[in-house]
Design an enzyme around this catalytic site. Sequence first.
Site, PDB file in Angstrom:
ATOM      1  N   ASP A   1      47.221  68.036  36.158  1.00  0.00           N
ATOM      2  CA  ASP A   1      47.332  67.091  37.259  1.00  0.00           C
ATOM      3  C   ASP A   1      46.364  67.560  38.351  1.00  0.00           C
ATOM      4  OD1 ASP A   1      48.390  65.062  38.952  1.00  0.00           O
ATOM      5  OD2 ASP A   1      49.683  66.555  39.898  1.00  0.00           O
TER       6      ASP A   1
ATOM      7  N   ASP B   1      46.467  66.331  42.330  1.00  0.00           N
ATOM      8  CA  ASP B   1      47.136  66.472  43.624  1.00  0.00           C
ATOM      9  C   ASP B   1      48.386  67.335  43.505  1.00  0.00           C
ATOM     10  OD1 ASP B   1      45.621  64.664  45.531  1.00  0.00           O
ATOM     11  OD2 ASP B   1      45.996  63.284  43.879  1.00  0.00           O
TER      12      ASP B   1
END
Length: 223
Positions: free
Chosen positions: A8, A10
């Site tokens: 991922d 953020d």
Amino acid sequence: MLKALIFDFDGLILDTETPEVLIWQSIYRDHGFELPVDEWAKTIGGWGISDFDAAEHLSHLSQGRLNTDSLRERHREESAEIVHASPILPGVMSMIEQAKENGLRVAVGSSSTHSWVDTHLKRLGIFDYFDHVICQDDVQSGRSKPYPDIFLKALEKLNVKKDEAVVFEDSSNGVLAARRAGIFVVGVPNQLTSQMGVSGDITVSSLAQVSLRDLNEHLKKRR
């Protein structure tokens, strides 16, 4: 055996999420209100189960006195200042380097846009480390996390099966998306999401606490 890692962005590579909520809290308090953090939390890491919009909510609380565009601009400027001063999170570079040394492929799977993710990856000098960067732009509108589409697209681009990959995620929406895609997921909650009970198939406080050897052992047990 493990062939690919999917990160991922953020809150996992760069903690953009904590500054965002802290600035909204500050803006709300400046106007005599409190940000409903529980509602905000539902939107972290994807579309989630809420369409909560902090600017619209605060404007409504002020009975229209506060302009949503002005609120968003203040939030963007103040949170961007913090994000740009933030380092890559602990263990991220070590994990990427371990992957490269062992011939694994690596990708980013993010609910944010390419304009956001690519810009930051290039600014941090790590864009070229990734074989693929998959963002919300690459899947059908409305099919971001917690839907599995981003991770399924990552598997397709990496040319690996779901049991040959591991996802690293910091949010509940991201963990759910990985599970729906059938991929082993390591929960790595950050300062903000650690308060929200995020947990994966295994959960660590940072990527510095896990190695490729650990991941291979967990995948063996899963089979």
